[in-house]
Design a protein around this motif. Structure first.
Motif, short mmCIF file in Angstrom:
data_model
loop_
_atom_site.label_atom_id
_atom_site.label_comp_id
_atom_site.label_asym_id
_atom_site.label_seq_id
_atom_site.Cartn_x
_atom_site.Cartn_y
_atom_site.Cartn_z
N LEU A 145 21.69 89.36 104.38
CA LEU A 145 22.85 88.79 103.71
C LEU A 145 23.84 88.32 104.76
N ILE B 216 31.02 93.85 79.10
CA ILE B 216 29.97 92.98 79.63
C ILE B 216 30.32 91.52 79.34
N PHE C 276 32.79 90.25 81.98
CA PHE C 276 32.19 89.99 83.30
C PHE C 276 31.25 88.80 83.25
N GLY D 1 22.53 96.57 79.21
CA GLY D 1 22.65 97.22 80.50
C GLY D 1 21.96 96.43 81.60
N LEU D 2 20.74 95.97 81.30
CA LEU D 2 19.98 95.17 82.27
C LEU D 2 20.75 93.92 82.66
N LEU E 103 23.98 93.31 82.60
CA LEU E 103 25.13 93.59 83.46
C LEU E 103 24.68 93.95 84.88
N PHE E 104 23.58 94.71 84.95
CA PHE E 104 23.02 95.08 86.23
C PHE E 104 22.65 93.85 87.06
N LEU F 268 25.70 91.75 88.23
CA LEU F 268 26.43 92.23 89.40
C LEU F 268 25.62 92.01 90.67
N THR F 269 24.30 92.15 90.55
CA THR F 269 23.45 91.90 91.71
C THR F 269 23.52 90.43 92.11
N ALA G 117 26.50 89.01 94.08
CA ALA G 117 26.57 89.12 95.53
C ALA G 117 26.38 87.75 96.17
N TYR H 121 27.86 86.03 99.47
CA TYR H 121 26.89 86.07 100.56
C TYR H 121 25.79 85.06 100.30
N GLY I 169 20.03 101.28 119.14
CA GLY I 169 20.68 101.39 117.85
C GLY I 169 19.72 101.16 116.71
#
Lengths: 368, 306
Positions: A4, A285, A288, A330-331, A333-334, A337-338, A341, A345, A366
């Protein structure tokens, strides 16, 4: 190797593409789930997404479910834009339903145009009152609004259960915990004759437009946006966080309260314990998914209204548990949010081989 | 006396699921991650534990399944909140909504089944102490697990190197990163621990407290646990106290009914939630003190610059 990388500027395209992408991923997951359960996935998805809205009655039912979602989501949008995490729409909704019912059962025989506005007003006030508790706890006692609103949701539910088991219980209701049927003058008029669709949907659309006007054209909307994006900037500008918090919560309580009042005076016509299948939570939901924008939440409320209908349809047609609705929500919203990103990014493909060439001993250590 | 002993014993039982889930969230929050998904993970733990125990006939298998499910759920959350640096509030809420839906879906065929749950195992000698023996040492095995977990977490946070690293990451991830600590890895571990404990707490409900599965059987305990962590000012000792206080509040309506007090059950059932709000009020009225106790980076998304 996937990496990312921060975009210099947030992607406007991804902001609106992300909900679509999330929906596609959810549908794909649904397809796989149907396969895994040994059901026909094409048929399953058709029953979920298309069959419920393939006639006028179905579309009217969609509007019926949209109304409470849209009303709750409009109020939550005002809160979330100011970064006030009000999870209490469910509680405002239940109190709105209760408040409206308390007034409606006083006027069972009354005949007059004033009865319905009075009943709705009672619902709005009950919702506002419930939201005011959370607002006061937030501004004067510094309590976290997420926790207080959740607790108030559970308290509201118990209030409602108390009412239908106690003072509001229909004495001739064969022992069922529910109120009497309201009088005709307390019922919302139909929007399309012959269907159950009532003017609650118009309330919802109006609320969405009002939210749009508020944030596009009003100073108070601007203040809410600023306080959400940069609290310090709002402080320097002299915006009163306390006043704006109260405003956001009261608007949230009013719209969700109206949603609850519209539900008992609309399709149900009495107070029942299961007045909400979780509209207040689903509205989160919607907000969002709808990108906190009026048009967005209208589209999102239609989609999520469909998940309620689709769940019922799968139960009837394929004998699947109705809980598929919650799973789908639920799926969604999941995935949303993914995918979000990708607004901040972008994905870069890096070759390990090239990386290792420029690796210094310290970074190599490192890595290990 | 007999009555008081029974009430205290019931309080410990009612407080145990709260203690378990709150201990996990405490560790999670100490690393700077606020996971609002406790309720969803508990429900998934409860349903997974119940189904596994029912089909295998072994409670231990149920427990393992519940913990594994909780961890798996929390890693979903971790991916969003840590790797993608998503908004933790939204990600946690998503986890709860998803968990509520998925648990109802998975468990729909198992409603109405019942199993032989955990039963009381008296610890020899200790359980013979009057009152305390019955209250603390004549309980089901998971209650003892919660004691050990509480002591373990307290020891870990204040007495071990790992605890120091955890706190460093939670207070100032930038400084921790500059010191060579793997911030993201530490946070993943903390989140996974929180998930495992939430799964275990869920299993306590479906395998010991009421050995069956019903939709939404957690009834907000995951949320109360979040308030409990604030109540405990992120310290395990106070968490123990708080969990039993809330446990007492949640069985108060049964006690009052037992005493012949005839108020409506629905109103008394509000008590734990009302108590939660009152606790929050008592603890939050001074924002300066709250700030002093809260892990500094709590809820802030963090991605190391390299």
């Amino acid at each position: 190797m996937l990496q990312l990388e921060r975009r210099p500027v947030d992607s406007a395209l991804m902001r609106w593409a992300s909900p679509v992408l999330a929906l596609v991923l959810t549908v794909i997951t649904g397809f796989v789930l149907f396969l895994a359960m040994g059901r026909d996935p094409v048929e399953g998805l058709r029953f979920f997404f298309i069959t419920p809205i393939s006639d006028v009655i179905g579309l009217a039912e969609l509007g019926l479910k949209m109304a409470p979602l849209l009303l709750c989501a409009a109020g939550l949008t005002v809160c979330y834009r100011a970064r006030l995490w009000n999870i209490g729409a469910e509680g405002h909704f239940l109190m709105g339903a209760l408040g409206a019912s308390v007034v409606a059962v006083q006027f069972l025989e009354a005949d007059g145009f004033w009865v319905l506005p009075l009943v709705l007003l009672a619902g709005v006030l009950a919702g506002v009152l419930w939201a005011a508790i959370a607002a006061g706890l937030k501004t004067h006692l510094h309590c976290n609004e997420i926790l207080t609103t959740i607790m108030l949701n559970y308290i509201a539910l118990n209030f409602l259960l108390y009412a239908v088991h106690g003072p509001l219980k229909d004495p001739y209701g064969f022992g069922f915990p529910q109120s009497v049927m309201f009088g005709d003058s307390s019922l919302l008029p139909a929007l399309i004759p012959g269907t159950r669709l009532h003017i609650g949907l118009a309330f919802g659309l109006l609320a969405a437009v009002a939210v749009w006007v508020m944030f596009a054209r009003s100073f108070v909307g601007f203040q809410l946006n600023v306080i959400g994006q940069d609290h310090r900037a709002a402080d320097f500008a002299g915006f009163s966080a306390r006043r704006l918090t109260w405003l956001a919560f009261l608007v949230g309580g009013a719209t969700a309260g109206l949603a609850g009042a519209s539900e008992v005076t609309g399709p149900i016509g009495q107070l029942v314990p299961q007045v909400s299948p979780g509209y207040g939570y689903t509205a989160i939901i919607v907000v969002f998914l709808g990108r906190m924008h009026a048009l967005g939440i209208i589209a999102a409320s239609a989609l999520l209204a469909l998940t309620f209908l689709g769940g019922e349809m799968l139960q009837i047609a394929m004998n699947m548990p109705k809980a598929v609705t919650g799973l789908f929500q639920g799926l969604l919203l999941f995935y949303l949010l993914t995918c979000d990103a990708l607004i901040h990014y972008r994905i870069r493909f890096r070759h390990r081989a090239r990386e290792s060439k420029v690796m210094t001993p310290s970074t190599a250590a490192g890595e290990a | 006396m007999e009555m008081l002993t029974n009430i205290l014993a019931a309080t410990v039982v009612a407080g145990t699921p709260l203690l378990l889930v709150a201990l996990g969230e405490l560790i999670c929050e100490r690393s700077g991650i606020l996971n609002l998904g406790q309720e969803g993970m508990m429900l998934m733990g409860a349903v997974a534990g119940f189904i596994a125990a029912l089909s295998s006939g072994s409670l231990l298998v149920g427990l393992i399944a519940a913990i594994a499910t909780g961890v798996a759920m929390s890693l979903f959350f971790g991916f969003m909140a840590i790797t993608l640096a998503a908004n933790q509030y939204a990600a946690g809420l998503a986890l709860t909504i998803f968990g509520t839906g998925l648990s109802a879906f998975v468990g729909s065929g198992f409603v109405g089944n019942s199993i032989e749950g955990f039963t009381r195992v008296a610890i020899p000698v200790l359980s013979d102490i009057p009152v305390i023996g019955r209250v603390l040492f004549d309980q089901d095995p998971l209650v003892y697990v919660s004691f050990i977990a509480c002591a373990g977490v307290a020891f870990f946070i204040s007495r071990t190197r790992g605890g120091l690293i955890l706190r460093a990451v939670g207070e100032d991830p930038d400084a921790a990163n500059a010191n060579g600590l793997k911030v993201q890895a530490v946070r993943y571990m903390a989140v996974a621990f929180g998930g495992g404990m939430a799964g275990l707490a869920g299993a306590y409900l479906s395998l010991a407290y009421t050995p069956m599965w019903t939709e939404n059987m957690t009834a907000g305990r995951g949320w109360i646990a979040l308030a409990l962590v604030v109540f405990a000012t992120w310290r395990p000792g106070r968490l123990l106290l708080g969990a039993y206080l809330f446990g007492a509040a949640s069985i108060l309506h049964l006690v009052l009914q037992g005493l012949g007090w005839n108020s409506p059950t629905e109103l008394l059932a509000m008590l734990p939630y009302v108590v939660t709000i009152l606790m929050l009020v008592l603890l939050s009225w001074d924002p300066a003190r709250t700030r002093l106790n809260t892990p500094l980076s709590l809820g802030q998304p963090y991605r190391p610059s390299h």
